[in-house]
Every structure is written in structure tokens, then in C-alpha cells.
Design an enzyme around this catalytic site. Structure first.
Site, PDB file in Angstrom:
ATOM      1  N   SER A  18      -7.432  -5.224  10.489  1.00 42.35           N
ATOM      2  CA  SER A  18      -7.611  -6.128  11.662  1.00 42.35           C
ATOM      3  C   SER A  18      -7.178  -7.577  11.463  1.00 42.35           C
ATOM      4  O   SER A  18      -7.228  -8.352  12.419  1.00 42.35           O
ATOM      5  CB  SER A  18      -9.069  -6.136  12.179  1.00 42.35           C
TER       6      SER A  18
ATOM      7  N   GLY B 205       3.323  -4.061  11.277  1.00 45.17           N
ATOM      8  CA  GLY B 205       2.532  -4.310  10.071  1.00 45.17           C
ATOM      9  C   GLY B 205       2.430  -3.107   9.154  1.00 45.17           C
ATOM     10  O   GLY B 205       3.391  -2.354   8.958  1.00 45.17           O
ATOM     11  N   VAL B 206       1.230  -2.912   8.613  1.00 44.20           N
ATOM     12  CA  VAL B 206       1.023  -1.858   7.623  1.00 44.20           C
ATOM     13  C   VAL B 206       1.242  -0.478   8.254  1.00 44.20           C
ATOM     14  O   VAL B 206       1.733   0.451   7.596  1.00 44.20           O
ATOM     15  CB  VAL B 206      -0.372  -2.012   6.971  1.00 44.20           C
ATOM     16  N   ASP B 207       0.923  -0.332   9.512  1.00 42.02           N
ATOM     17  CA  ASP B 207       1.128   0.920  10.254  1.00 42.02           C
ATOM     18  C   ASP B 207       2.617   1.307  10.236  1.00 42.02           C
ATOM     19  O   ASP B 207       2.975   2.448   9.891  1.00 42.02           O
ATOM     20  CB  ASP B 207       0.641   0.696  11.694  1.00 42.02           C
TER      21      ASP B 207
ATOM     22  N   GLY C 206      -4.200  -8.782  10.673  1.00 44.10           N
ATOM     23  CA  GLY C 206      -2.797  -9.071  10.980  1.00 44.10           C
ATOM     24  C   GLY C 206      -2.649  -9.250  12.489  1.00 44.10           C
ATOM     25  O   GLY C 206      -3.186 -10.196  13.072  1.00 44.10           O
ATOM     26  N   VAL C 207      -1.964  -8.298  13.102  1.00 42.50           N
ATOM     27  CA  VAL C 207      -1.717  -8.333  14.547  1.00 42.50           C
ATOM     28  C   VAL C 207      -3.028  -8.427  15.333  1.00 42.50           C
ATOM     29  O   VAL C 207      -3.084  -9.055  16.399  1.00 42.50           O
ATOM     30  CB  VAL C 207      -0.924  -7.064  14.970  1.00 42.50           C
TER      31      VAL C 207
ATOM     32  N   ILE D  86       0.815  -1.219   0.000  1.00 43.20           N
ATOM     33  CA  ILE D  86       0.000   0.000   0.000  1.00 43.20           C
ATOM     34  C   ILE D  86       0.854   1.277   0.000  1.00 43.20           C
ATOM     35  O   ILE D  86       0.399   2.326  -0.444  1.00 43.20           O
ATOM     36  CB  ILE D  86      -0.997  -0.029   1.189  1.00 43.20           C
TER      37      ILE D  86
HETATM   38  P1  ADP Z   1      -4.065  -4.951  12.239  1.00 46.70           P
HETATM   39  O1  ADP Z   1      -3.341  -4.526  13.483  1.00 46.70           O
HETATM   40  O2  ADP Z   1      -5.274  -4.087  11.944  1.00 46.70           O
HETATM   41  O3  ADP Z   1      -4.365  -6.418  12.224  1.00 46.70           O
HETATM   42  P2  ADP Z   1      -1.730  -5.313  10.495  1.00 46.70           P
HETATM   43  O4  ADP Z   1      -0.893  -4.258   9.898  1.00 46.70           O
HETATM   44  O5  ADP Z   1      -1.098  -6.195  11.518  1.00 46.70           O
HETATM   45  O6  ADP Z   1      -3.067  -4.592  11.047  1.00 46.70           O
HETATM   46  O7  ADP Z   1      -2.292  -6.239   9.342  1.00 46.70           O
HETATM   47  C1  ADP Z   1      -3.280  -5.871   8.431  1.00 46.70           C
HETATM   48  C2  ADP Z   1      -2.969  -6.456   7.076  1.00 46.70           C
HETATM   49  O8  ADP Z   1      -2.057  -5.590   6.403  1.00 46.70           O
HETATM   50  C3  ADP Z   1      -2.293  -7.837   7.110  1.00 46.70           C
HETATM   51  O9  ADP Z   1      -2.905  -8.650   6.135  1.00 46.70           O
HETATM   52  C4  ADP Z   1      -0.849  -7.525   6.719  1.00 46.70           C
HETATM   53  O10 ADP Z   1      -0.254  -8.612   6.048  1.00 46.70           O
HETATM   54  C5  ADP Z   1      -1.068  -6.377   5.766  1.00 46.70           C
HETATM   55  N1  ADP Z   1       0.093  -5.525   5.459  1.00 46.70           N
HETATM   56  C6  ADP Z   1       1.263  -5.387   6.136  1.00 46.70           C
HETATM   57  N2  ADP Z   1       2.058  -4.491   5.493  1.00 46.70           N
HETATM   58  C7  ADP Z   1       1.380  -4.087   4.386  1.00 46.70           C
HETATM   59  C8  ADP Z   1       1.653  -3.191   3.307  1.00 46.70           C
HETATM   60  N3  ADP Z   1       2.815  -2.525   3.235  1.00 46.70           N
HETATM   61  N4  ADP Z   1       0.713  -3.027   2.331  1.00 46.70           N
HETATM   62  C9  ADP Z   1      -0.474  -3.666   2.398  1.00 46.70           C
HETATM   63  N5  ADP Z   1      -0.793  -4.520   3.388  1.00 46.70           N
HETATM   64  C10 ADP Z   1       0.112  -4.724   4.369  1.00 46.70           C
END
Ligand code: ADP
Length: 185
Positions: free
Chosen positions: A132, A43-45, A134-135, A22
Site C-alpha cells: 500500500s 509497481g510490484v504487481d 506505492g500507488v 522481490i
Molecule cells: P500498492 O499499490 O499496494 O501501493 P505498489 O506496487 O505501488 O503497491 O508499491 C508497493 C511497494 O512496492 C513500493 O514501496 C514500491 O516501491 C515497491 N516495489 C515496486 N516494485 C518492487 C519489486 N520488484 N520488489 C519489491 N518491491 C517493489
């Protein structure tokens, strides 16, 4: 069996599924699956703050000063910093806790509030991660159906200007789940 499509048009909005990071997308807004502190995380954050640079965190801190904490199901907006996207919409999905703690309602709200915020800014393209799952451990089959249902219902019930909603999925497993959900919703 025929594979469900990776895209669907609802009224003037195209919903698309893609395997993508993303942080590489030149969209009006990309959505961050943040946590309530808005201070970054895994993760994505983590990826959004790492690539987007310090300006995003600076604005997050200003927001937290005003509101204290971002509740699950709510969304706020900052600049895109160094990302190719113009804005980041930060939303907080629910942490999975067995499914009886309003998880579905809060996940629906996270998608709906993000779309409403994009509309309030006149944005036309928005990319979501799988919030939601992922973590925060939300089961992917349930989460993908809720995500696509929330987006469909928003488009059907609001005069939106958004023409493109992309799911930037990060694994083939997630893609499979969202394709399945696309066929059901
Ligand atoms: P949450 O805490 O809401 O579960 P996470 O970031 O742990 O959020 O995970 C949400 C989703 O984002 C997971 O499927 C993870 O694999 C995915 N993710 C992690 N990095 C990226 C990225 N750079 N681009 C898109 N999706 C990502």
C-alpha cells in the site's frame, strides 16, 4: 544514536529487512501488493506478472471468475510461474484515504491473511513488499509500524510453521522507515 537492527527473532520466526527486488527471491512464497481485479498493474504487481509470466495471470483470472473481486484485506494464492518463488500470495492493501476509512485495520488484515494462507499451505518462508505504500499512497512511517506489528502479533498468537519473514524493500527511504519501525515494535 544506535541504528535499530534489520532483523528480529520472535519465537521460531526470523523477521528480516533487506533491500531487494522481490521477483528475484527463492522463497516458498512472495506476496504481491495486488489490486482487487487481480489483473496486474503498476509497481510490484507489474514486476511479478512481467517476470512470473502468463501462468500467474491465468490462475488469477480463474480465481476472479469464482469470487468476482478480491476485497481489500483478503489474500489468495497462485503458482509462482517463472519466478524463483514457488507461490505468489496476492493480497490487496487499502488505498490511503486520510486514515479514517479503516485503512489500518485493512492493512493489518492484508498481512495477517497472507501469513495465514502461507501457513495453511505449510510454507515456511515468505517475502513481503511494503504493501500500500506505492500507488496506494499509505504513509510509509505508519504503514511500516502496522506491517511489523501485524506480523509480530500473528507470530505471537498463532502456532505458525513460518521460520522466515522477509521485507523486500525497494528504496533506502523505505528501509529507513522499516528500521525505525523495527526499533519501536
Ligand atoms: P500498492 O499499490 O499496494 O501501493 P505498489 O506496487 O505501488 O503497491 O508499491 C508497493 C511497494 O512496492 C513500493 O514501496 C514500491 O516501491 C515497491 N516495489 C515496486 N516494485 C518492487 C519489486 N520488484 N520488489 C519489491 N518491491 C517493489
Amino acid at each position: 544514536m544506535e541504528q535499530p537492527d534489520t532483523q528480529k527473532q520472535i519465537k521460531n520466526t526470523l523477521i528480516k529487512l533487506e533491500l531487494a527486488d522481490i521477483t528475484t527471491l527463492s522463497f516458498d512464497a512472495v506476496v504481491n501488493a495486488a489490486n482487487s481485479s487481480l489483473m496486474g498493474g503498476a509497481g510490484v504487481d507489474g514486476a511479478i506478472h512481467y517476470t512470473g509470466g502468463p501462468e500467474i495471470l491465468k490462475e488469477c483470472k480463474q480465481i476472479i471468475k469464482k469470487i468476482g473481486t478480491l476485497e481489500s484485506g483478503k489474500a489468495v494464492i497462485t503458482t509462482g510461474g517463472n519466478l524463483p518463488a514457488r507461490y505468489v500470495i496476492h493480497t490487496v492493501g487499502p488505498i490511503w484515504d486520510g486514515g479514517t476509512h479503516r485503512e489500518a485495520e485493512l492493512l493489518t488484515s492484508a498481512y495477517r491473511e497472507s501469513l495465514a494462507l502461507a501457513d495453511s499451505k505449510g510454507l515456511v518462508s515468505i517475502a513481503f513488499p511494503s504493501i500500500s505504500t506505492g500507488v496506494f499512497s499509505y504513509p510509509i512511517f505508519e504503514a511500516s509500524e502496522i506491517a511489523l506489528t501485524a506480523i509480530r502479533d500473528y507470530i505471537l498468537n498463532n502456532p505458525t510453521k513460518i521460520t522466515l519473514v522477509l521485507f523486500a524493500l525497494f528504496s533506502h527511504l523505505d528501509m529507513g522507515a522499516y528500521r525505525r519501525a523495527m526499533g519501536k515494535v
